[in-house]
Enzyme design. Structure first.
Site, PDB file in Angstrom:
ATOM      1  N   GLU A  40       0.829  -1.322  -0.067  1.00 52.82           N
ATOM      2  CA  GLU A  40       0.030   0.050  -0.016  1.00 52.82           C
ATOM      3  C   GLU A  40       0.819   1.401   0.214  1.00 52.82           C
ATOM      4  O   GLU A  40       0.436   2.371  -0.557  1.00 52.82           O
ATOM      5  CB  GLU A  40      -1.025   0.135   1.331  1.00 52.82           C
ATOM      6  CG  GLU A  40      -1.991  -0.947   1.209  1.00 52.82           C
ATOM      7  CD  GLU A  40      -2.898  -1.027  -0.085  1.00 52.82           C
ATOM      8  OE1 GLU A  40      -2.922   0.197  -0.590  1.00 52.82           O
ATOM      9  OE2 GLU A  40      -3.617  -2.054  -0.464  1.00 52.82           O
ATOM     10  N   TYR A 120      -6.095   6.364   4.232  1.00 56.04           N
ATOM     11  CA  TYR A 120      -6.296   5.415   2.941  1.00 56.04           C
ATOM     12  C   TYR A 120      -5.724   4.061   3.488  1.00 56.04           C
ATOM     13  O   TYR A 120      -6.041   3.085   3.718  1.00 56.04           O
ATOM     14  CB  TYR A 120      -6.040   5.555   1.523  1.00 56.04           C
ATOM     15  CG  TYR A 120      -6.087   4.427   0.718  1.00 56.04           C
ATOM     16  CD1 TYR A 120      -7.192   3.862   0.457  1.00 56.04           C
ATOM     17  CD2 TYR A 120      -4.893   3.850   0.670  1.00 56.04           C
ATOM     18  CE1 TYR A 120      -7.279   2.774  -0.195  1.00 56.04           C
ATOM     19  CE2 TYR A 120      -4.826   2.821  -0.159  1.00 56.04           C
ATOM     20  CZ  TYR A 120      -5.860   2.098  -0.665  1.00 56.04           C
ATOM     21  OH  TYR A 120      -5.945   0.828  -1.387  1.00 56.04           O
ATOM     22  N   ASP A 138      -9.826   5.158  -1.805  1.00 58.82           N
ATOM     23  CA  ASP A 138      -9.064   5.624  -2.886  1.00 58.82           C
ATOM     24  C   ASP A 138      -9.711   6.335  -3.897  1.00 58.82           C
ATOM     25  O   ASP A 138     -10.998   6.654  -3.827  1.00 58.82           O
ATOM     26  CB  ASP A 138      -8.018   4.352  -3.326  1.00 58.82           C
ATOM     27  CG  ASP A 138      -8.892   3.509  -4.139  1.00 58.82           C
ATOM     28  OD1 ASP A 138     -10.269   3.479  -4.259  1.00 58.82           O
ATOM     29  OD2 ASP A 138      -8.189   3.044  -5.083  1.00 58.82           O
ATOM     30  N   CYS A 195     -20.156  -2.410 -18.218  1.00 60.02           N
ATOM     31  CA  CYS A 195     -20.066  -2.414 -16.755  1.00 60.02           C
ATOM     32  C   CYS A 195     -21.146  -3.495 -15.961  1.00 60.02           C
ATOM     33  O   CYS A 195     -22.443  -3.140 -16.417  1.00 60.02           O
ATOM     34  CB  CYS A 195     -20.505  -1.108 -16.158  1.00 60.02           C
ATOM     35  SG  CYS A 195     -20.490  -0.873 -14.487  1.00 60.02           S
TER      36      CYS A 195
END
Length: 277
Positions: A40, A120, A138, A195
């Site tokens: 991360e 985050y 994010d 989508c």
């Protein structure tokens, strides 16, 4: 149709798509908090595909938090060199030293107290390593949820809406939203016709695109990287340093050097500069 059933149907479609289309990334195969923290930290402002080889070589060099904490920073900077934003390496090294001394915090607040760990990253480690049920806010999550709900979302509102939309399998849901944002719900060219959750989305127009970053070539960021790579090879006196950086404008070199010293990456020596210990 109730709000709860909308979320359940959308999550079922999203997670079904994710199981068939998820990106294969090495940090997704572990719940080791150290490996998750390394990943991360590297992923901040850096594309996943570029991070993969650095992540793998970094863990081979420093396989656990104790190894990283015990390493000199010059070795850490050398392993990080080329990835960019070198202050992240300093923060990660300092975080490892604190963890090695005091143990792992397992709350978001405790993780945020680590050097260089923001909201985050703290939530990502909490979700992906410790199994917390939370959202990882994010840019992908912000974009996807803003489009789902038809309004620009940020801050506490984004988190509140995200928690309401979150599936019980929080880790998979967060990864699914990231992959949806990466592959389909893109900022500039969304593929709405492909989508899996289009029927539960208001459309792409509501999302407010962030300002683009200035080009890297010729920037102070580039000069910072050059200075770090030079000093990884060993300390330089002022004459050698000036000769090695004379292709850049003097004001950029001075700004880059001042920033590196302020960030704790570089120190002044009696006659020049070196990577910090």
């Amino acid at each position: 149709m109730t709000a709860g059933s909308v979320e359940a149907e959308r999550n079922a479609a999203l997670l079904g798509w994710y199981r068939a289309n998820q990106r294969v990334l090495p940090w997704r195969a572990t719940t080791d908090p150290y490996a998750v923290l390394v990943a991360e930290t590297m992923l901040q402002q850096t594309q996943a595909a570029r991070v993969v080889p650095y992540y793998q070589s970094f863990l081979a060099r420093f396989p656990d938090v104790t190894a990283l904490a015990a390493a000199p920073f010059a070795a850490v900077a050398a392993a990080w060199s080329g990835l960019g934003y070198n202050r992240r390496a300093r923060w990660l090294h300092r975080a490892a030293q604190r963890i090695a001394a005091a143990g792992w915090p397992d709350t978001v607040a405790g993780l945020e107290a680590l050097p260089g760990v923001g909201g985050y990253t703290a939530r990502a480690v909490a979700v992906f390593a410790f199994g917390h049920r939370d959202v990882t806010p994010d840019t992908n999550l912000k974009r996807v949820l803003s489009r789902w709900y038809g309004e620009p979302l940020a801050g506490s509102t984004l988190r509140r809406v995200g928690l309401a939309a979150l599936d019980e399998d929080a880790a998979s849901w967060n990864q699914a939203v990231m992959d949806l944002g990466n592959a389909i719900c893109r900022p500039y060219d969304p593929a709405c016709d492909r989508c899996p959750v289009e029927r539960w989305c208001t459309g792409p127009d509501v999302y407010q695109r962030p300002a683009t970053q200035s080009p890297f070539p010729g920037s102070v960021r580039q000069v910072r990287g050059v200075i770090v790579r030079l000093l990884i090879g060993g300390p330089l006196d002022e004459t050698a340093f000036a000769a090695a950086t004379n292709r850049f404008p003097t004001d950029q070199v001075e700004e880059a050097l001042d920033g590196l010293i302020e960030d704790g990456l570089v120190v002044e020596t009696e006659d020049g500069f070196a990577i910090a210990d």
